[in-house]
Motif scaffolding. Structure first.
Motif, PDB file in Angstrom:
ATOM      1  N   ASP A 188      -1.495   0.090   2.372  1.00  0.00           N
ATOM      2  CA  ASP A 188      -2.819   0.611   2.756  1.00  0.00           C
ATOM      3  C   ASP A 188      -3.092   0.439   4.256  1.00  0.00           C
ATOM      4  O   ASP A 188      -3.862   1.194   4.849  1.00  0.00           O
ATOM      5  CB  ASP A 188      -3.954  -0.145   2.033  1.00  0.00           C
ATOM      6  N   LEU A 189      -2.506  -0.600   4.854  1.00  0.00           N
ATOM      7  CA  LEU A 189      -2.809  -0.952   6.249  1.00  0.00           C
ATOM      8  C   LEU A 189      -1.961  -0.170   7.263  1.00  0.00           C
ATOM      9  O   LEU A 189      -2.167  -0.305   8.458  1.00  0.00           O
ATOM     10  CB  LEU A 189      -2.595  -2.463   6.456  1.00  0.00           C
ATOM     11  N   LEU A 190      -1.004   0.622   6.772  1.00  0.00           N
ATOM     12  CA  LEU A 190      -0.106   1.331   7.690  1.00  0.00           C
ATOM     13  C   LEU A 190      -0.752   2.586   8.266  1.00  0.00           C
ATOM     14  O   LEU A 190      -1.407   3.335   7.563  1.00  0.00           O
ATOM     15  CB  LEU A 190       1.197   1.731   6.970  1.00  0.00           C
ATOM     16  N   LYS A 191      -0.532   2.774   9.560  1.00  0.00           N
ATOM     17  CA  LYS A 191      -0.901   4.035  10.220  1.00  0.00           C
ATOM     18  C   LYS A 191       0.226   4.355  11.177  1.00  0.00           C
ATOM     19  O   LYS A 191       0.536   3.514  12.016  1.00  0.00           O
ATOM     20  CB  LYS A 191      -2.209   3.874  11.014  1.00  0.00           C
ATOM     21  N   PRO A 192       0.883   5.471  11.088  1.00  0.00           N
ATOM     22  CA  PRO A 192       0.645   6.586  10.171  1.00  0.00           C
ATOM     23  C   PRO A 192       1.043   6.247   8.733  1.00  0.00           C
ATOM     24  O   PRO A 192       1.715   5.249   8.483  1.00  0.00           O
ATOM     25  CB  PRO A 192       1.556   7.685  10.745  1.00  0.00           C
ATOM     26  N   ILE A 193       0.621   7.122   7.819  1.00  0.00           N
ATOM     27  CA  ILE A 193       0.956   6.942   6.400  1.00  0.00           C
ATOM     28  C   ILE A 193       2.434   7.277   6.212  1.00  0.00           C
ATOM     29  O   ILE A 193       2.907   8.317   6.687  1.00  0.00           O
ATOM     30  CB  ILE A 193       0.075   7.876   5.533  1.00  0.00           C
ATOM     31  N   PRO A 194       3.192   6.414   5.537  1.00  0.00           N
ATOM     32  CA  PRO A 194       4.620   6.724   5.333  1.00  0.00           C
ATOM     33  C   PRO A 194       4.813   7.919   4.393  1.00  0.00           C
ATOM     34  O   PRO A 194       3.961   8.210   3.565  1.00  0.00           O
ATOM     35  CB  PRO A 194       5.179   5.442   4.713  1.00  0.00           C
ATOM     36  N   GLU A 195       5.964   8.572   4.554  1.00  0.00           N
ATOM     37  CA  GLU A 195       6.315   9.707   3.680  1.00  0.00           C
ATOM     38  C   GLU A 195       7.256   9.268   2.559  1.00  0.00           C
ATOM     39  O   GLU A 195       7.477  10.007   1.601  1.00  0.00           O
ATOM     40  CB  GLU A 195       6.999  10.806   4.504  1.00  0.00           C
ATOM     41  N   PHE A 196       7.814   8.065   2.710  1.00  0.00           N
ATOM     42  CA  PHE A 196       8.746   7.545   1.705  1.00  0.00           C
ATOM     43  C   PHE A 196       8.653   6.023   1.742  1.00  0.00           C
ATOM     44  O   PHE A 196       8.447   5.437   2.802  1.00  0.00           O
ATOM     45  CB  PHE A 196      10.182   8.008   2.020  1.00  0.00           C
ATOM     46  N   ILE A 197       8.776   5.385   0.571  1.00  0.00           N
ATOM     47  CA  ILE A 197       8.652   3.928   0.474  1.00  0.00           C
ATOM     48  C   ILE A 197       9.928   3.373  -0.157  1.00  0.00           C
ATOM     49  O   ILE A 197      10.350   3.854  -1.217  1.00  0.00           O
ATOM     50  CB  ILE A 197       7.440   3.535  -0.412  1.00  0.00           C
ATOM     51  N   ILE A 198      10.534   2.375   0.500  1.00  0.00           N
ATOM     52  CA  ILE A 198      11.636   1.664  -0.153  1.00  0.00           C
ATOM     53  C   ILE A 198      11.161   0.247  -0.463  1.00  0.00           C
ATOM     54  O   ILE A 198      10.504  -0.401   0.346  1.00  0.00           O
ATOM     55  CB  ILE A 198      12.955   1.682   0.662  1.00  0.00           C
ATOM     56  N   VAL A 199      11.482  -0.192  -1.676  1.00  0.00           N
ATOM     57  CA  VAL A 199      10.901  -1.411  -2.236  1.00  0.00           C
ATOM     58  C   VAL A 199      12.015  -2.376  -2.613  1.00  0.00           C
ATOM     59  O   VAL A 199      12.982  -1.976  -3.271  1.00  0.00           O
ATOM     60  CB  VAL A 199      10.096  -1.066  -3.526  1.00  0.00           C
ATOM     61  N   ASP A 200      11.861  -3.650  -2.238  1.00  0.00           N
ATOM     62  CA  ASP A 200      12.829  -4.645  -2.697  1.00  0.00           C
ATOM     63  C   ASP A 200      12.596  -4.937  -4.179  1.00  0.00           C
ATOM     64  O   ASP A 200      11.462  -5.158  -4.598  1.00  0.00           O
ATOM     65  CB  ASP A 200      12.681  -5.939  -1.887  1.00  0.00           C
ATOM     66  N   GLY A 201      13.669  -4.936  -4.960  1.00  0.00           N
ATOM     67  CA  GLY A 201      13.534  -5.259  -6.382  1.00  0.00           C
ATOM     68  C   GLY A 201      13.692  -4.034  -7.258  1.00  0.00           C
ATOM     69  O   GLY A 201      14.159  -2.987  -6.816  1.00  0.00           O
ATOM     70  N   ASN A 202      13.264  -4.166  -8.505  1.00  0.00           N
ATOM     71  CA  ASN A 202      13.459  -3.045  -9.452  1.00  0.00           C
ATOM     72  C   ASN A 202      12.165  -2.601 -10.131  1.00  0.00           C
ATOM     73  O   ASN A 202      12.203  -1.810 -11.057  1.00  0.00           O
ATOM     74  CB  ASN A 202      14.507  -3.428 -10.511  1.00  0.00           C
ATOM     75  N   LYS A 203      11.010  -3.132  -9.668  1.00  0.00           N
ATOM     76  CA  LYS A 203       9.732  -2.763 -10.296  1.00  0.00           C
ATOM     77  C   LYS A 203       8.728  -2.350  -9.215  1.00  0.00           C
ATOM     78  O   LYS A 203       8.535  -3.054  -8.231  1.00  0.00           O
ATOM     79  CB  LYS A 203       9.142  -3.954 -11.059  1.00  0.00           C
ATOM     80  N   PHE A 204       8.085  -1.217  -9.447  1.00  0.00           N
ATOM     81  CA  PHE A 204       7.051  -0.742  -8.521  1.00  0.00           C
ATOM     82  C   PHE A 204       6.230   0.288  -9.263  1.00  0.00           C
ATOM     83  O   PHE A 204       6.702   0.903 -10.214  1.00  0.00           O
ATOM     84  CB  PHE A 204       7.698  -0.117  -7.275  1.00  0.00           C
ATOM     85  N   LYS A 205       4.977   0.465  -8.837  1.00  0.00           N
ATOM     86  CA  LYS A 205       4.143   1.538  -9.392  1.00  0.00           C
ATOM     87  C   LYS A 205       3.897   2.538  -8.276  1.00  0.00           C
ATOM     88  O   LYS A 205       3.676   2.145  -7.125  1.00  0.00           O
ATOM     89  CB  LYS A 205       2.803   0.972  -9.872  1.00  0.00           C
ATOM     90  N   ALA A 206       3.915   3.817  -8.637  1.00  0.00           N
ATOM     91  CA  ALA A 206       3.744   4.868  -7.633  1.00  0.00           C
ATOM     92  C   ALA A 206       2.514   4.609  -6.774  1.00  0.00           C
ATOM     93  O   ALA A 206       1.476   4.164  -7.272  1.00  0.00           O
ATOM     94  CB  ALA A 206       3.631   6.220  -8.321  1.00  0.00           C
ATOM     95  N   TYR A 207       2.653   4.863  -5.495  1.00  0.00           N
ATOM     96  CA  TYR A 207       1.565   4.662  -4.540  1.00  0.00           C
ATOM     97  C   TYR A 207       1.158   6.025  -3.985  1.00  0.00           C
ATOM     98  O   TYR A 207       1.940   6.662  -3.274  1.00  0.00           O
ATOM     99  CB  TYR A 207       2.032   3.738  -3.402  1.00  0.00           C
TER     100      TYR A 207
END
Length: 198
Positions: free
Chosen positions: A96-115
């Motif tokens: 939420d705190l990022l500017k500009p907004i990213p176009e792609f997210i890479i996440v450490d681990g194997n669990k995440f919910k769509a943002y």
């Protein structure tokens, strides 16, 4: 192993958390967008490098990142929604705190919910493979450690300055002796014998 950038084509952030296995304090996440040409020979998964190197890297990442965000989710919320959901919430709050907004997210681990409909990829041990996740792991760990140092002053008998809230023998001994504080996660098994019946 030399870490690399993940994507050449998207404005991408890496995200990671620290403090999932702790008995006290928040779970802390960071999200980082690095410039395409970013390089650093020391940067690695925060667990692989010394505390001194982590704190040396912190200002370098903060200065050179295109954007970064760090967010805590505190023990009351961890107890309410569980540690996995709290970890993902902390990652979302850091993005939420990022500017500009990213176009792609890479996440450490194997669990995440769509943002926010932004495509993402989960990568097991991603903090040892990709620069932006490693950078996020450094910021999450250093910001959380600084928070634990601060609350150590309030409850020095638990030695959070050293154990950072992890379940060390000394930390558990202090819980046995002094009971729990407002910073402890009540939904966690704070003492190994807590589940035994006399």
């Amino acid at each position: 192993m030399l870490l690399k950038n993940h994507s050449k084509n998207f404005l991408e952030c890496g995200t990671d958390e620290a403090g999932r296995g702790c008995l006290a304090g928040p779970v802390t996440a960071a999200a980082v967008i690095l410039p395409k040409k970013f390089k650093n020979s020391i940067l690695n998964d925060s667990k692989q490098i010394s505390e001194k190197k982590r704190f040396d890297l912190k200002p370098i990442i903060e200065k050179q990142a295109l954007s970064f965000g760090v967010a805590h989710v505190f023990q009351e919320d961890i107890d309410r929604i569980n540690i996995l959901n709290a970890s993902i919430l902390a990652m979302h709050k850091s993005i939420d705190l990022l500017k500009p907004i990213p176009e792609f997210i890479i996440v450490d681990g194997n669990k995440f919910k769509a943002y926010n409909d932004i495509p993402h990829e989960t990568i097991i041990k991603g903090d040892g493979k990709y620069l932006s996740i490693a950078a996020a792991s450094i910021l999450a760990k250093t910001y959380r450690d600084l928070y634990m140092d601060k609350i150590h002053e309030e409850f020095p008998m638990y030695n959070w300055k050293q154990n950072k809230g992890y379940p060390t023998k000394a930390h558990r001994e202090a819980i046995r002796r002094y009971g729990i504080t407002k910073y402890h996660r009540k939904s966690f098994r704070l003492l190994p014998e807590a589940l035994k019946i006399d």
